[in-house]
Motif scaffolding. Sequence first.
Motif, PDB file in Angstrom:
ATOM      1  N   LEU A 171       0.951  -1.115   0.081  1.00  0.00           N
ATOM      2  CA  LEU A 171      -0.030  -0.022  -0.131  1.00  0.00           C
ATOM      3  C   LEU A 171       1.013   1.219  -0.126  1.00  0.00           C
ATOM      4  O   LEU A 171       1.972   1.168   0.416  1.00  0.00           O
ATOM      5  CB  LEU A 171      -0.962  -0.207   1.084  1.00  0.00           C
ATOM      6  N   ALA A 190      -2.516   0.320   7.270  1.00  0.00           N
ATOM      7  CA  ALA A 190      -1.665  -0.907   6.783  1.00  0.00           C
ATOM      8  C   ALA A 190      -1.224  -1.985   7.744  1.00  0.00           C
ATOM      9  O   ALA A 190      -1.410  -3.277   7.288  1.00  0.00           O
ATOM     10  CB  ALA A 190      -0.349  -0.324   6.357  1.00  0.00           C
ATOM     11  N   HIS A 195      -0.670  -5.332   5.692  1.00  0.00           N
ATOM     12  CA  HIS A 195      -0.204  -5.055   4.260  1.00  0.00           C
ATOM     13  C   HIS A 195       1.159  -4.078   4.653  1.00  0.00           C
ATOM     14  O   HIS A 195       1.274  -3.249   5.591  1.00  0.00           O
ATOM     15  CB  HIS A 195      -1.025  -4.311   3.614  1.00  0.00           C
ATOM     16  N   LEU A 197       3.592  -0.986   3.866  1.00  0.00           N
ATOM     17  CA  LEU A 197       3.060   0.221   3.443  1.00  0.00           C
ATOM     18  C   LEU A 197       4.593   0.928   3.245  1.00  0.00           C
ATOM     19  O   LEU A 197       5.478   1.083   3.583  1.00  0.00           O
ATOM     20  CB  LEU A 197       2.667   1.150   4.549  1.00  0.00           C
ATOM     21  N   SER A 240       1.356  -0.042  -6.816  1.00  0.00           N
ATOM     22  CA  SER A 240       0.753  -0.046  -5.573  1.00  0.00           C
ATOM     23  C   SER A 240      -0.428  -0.669  -5.729  1.00  0.00           C
ATOM     24  O   SER A 240      -1.230  -0.620  -6.454  1.00  0.00           O
ATOM     25  CB  SER A 240       0.400   1.376  -4.787  1.00  0.00           C
ATOM     26  N   LEU A 244      -3.445   4.917  -0.045  1.00  0.00           N
ATOM     27  CA  LEU A 244      -4.262   5.276   1.202  1.00  0.00           C
ATOM     28  C   LEU A 244      -4.226   6.800   1.281  1.00  0.00           C
ATOM     29  O   LEU A 244      -3.012   7.528   1.332  1.00  0.00           O
ATOM     30  CB  LEU A 244      -3.573   4.628   2.446  1.00  0.00           C
ATOM     31  N   VAL A 298      -9.705  -2.362   2.248  1.00  0.00           N
ATOM     32  CA  VAL A 298      -8.378  -2.970   1.624  1.00  0.00           C
ATOM     33  C   VAL A 298      -8.554  -4.350   1.418  1.00  0.00           C
ATOM     34  O   VAL A 298      -7.856  -4.727   0.192  1.00  0.00           O
ATOM     35  CB  VAL A 298      -7.379  -2.965   2.824  1.00  0.00           C
TER      36      VAL A 298
END
Length: 340
Positions: A171, A190, A195, A197, A240, A244, A298
């Motif tokens: 992300l 994240a 995930h 980041l 990506s 975000l 997400v």
Amino acid sequence: MKIAILSSIAWSTPPKKYGPWEQVASNICEGLLEKGMDVTLFATADSITKGRLESACVVPYEEDRAVDPKVAECLHISNLMEHAHQFDIIHNHFDFLPLTYSALIKTPMITTIHGFSSPKIIPVYKKYNAKTAYVSISDADRSKELDYIATVYHGIDPLIYKFRAVKEDYLLFFGRIHPEKGAHVAIEIAKRSNHRLIIAGLIQDQVYFKEKVKPFIDDDLVCYLGNLEPDRGKKLLGGSKALLHPINFEEPFGLSVIEAMMCGTPVIAFDRGSMRELIKDGKTGYLVQNVEDAVEKVGLIDNISPEYCRAHAIEKFSINEMVENYILAYRKVLQGTNKA
């Protein structure tokens, strides 16, 4: 039509890294030139344009602290105003100060309002409301105390934003490091969604970065790459899984949002300011209310079509669309119609 574009001198036009006002001014300038317009760009001496460049400021004041910003701004603006008679119209991208010259020149002025830094500046806009023309960059950013000739969304060049259908497993937070933009919230989203980041952007608030962002940077699950040059930024946006954008203010626009979509990358943004005008909820990303909502979305990001993101961005946020809308606004002003 002879057009003068007055850019900001905080950064060069276009900026080497950060500089949204300067980037938009550059996009408009070069887009007008592509359509055969006679354009002069008033910007720093290190700026780049295919048109004529006029400079009273050698280097951007954000790059050289020996430069007094107020002195540089006065010299920059007056340089244009003393040559105003050479142009049919002046397009101001330098906030409210140039308005104070508008009653002293005969050349009409159109001002793109890139947001209001404070309610305290609105009286200046109100004073010149009847005599000059204002363009908003989103309907959300309009002041009820002012009249507008149009809303014109920012536009970017699809040719320099490479489309990527296959994404990498990270992300992205891409923007200035400031409480308003919510890098610390992106970190929380994240982590809670398991995930990696990547954070990239200019640090505008050192205390905020030190206290809310830096402690979580481990160069593994959370990494900060700094304030990147455009090519590296575009590659990050394209690769990506999602951008975000957990903003903590009523954002007038969001260049990174349309840049991401132009690359085929969906955006998960807090539903504030202009986001509802940029993102098609459920189609090019998700508009969310809080961290919990963002974490849930997400998990749904693979439902968003990269091809649709790209098509949406080209339709609504291309340079050509933006420039055509500004040409219409210029013609209204030259015909003596300053309001929509």
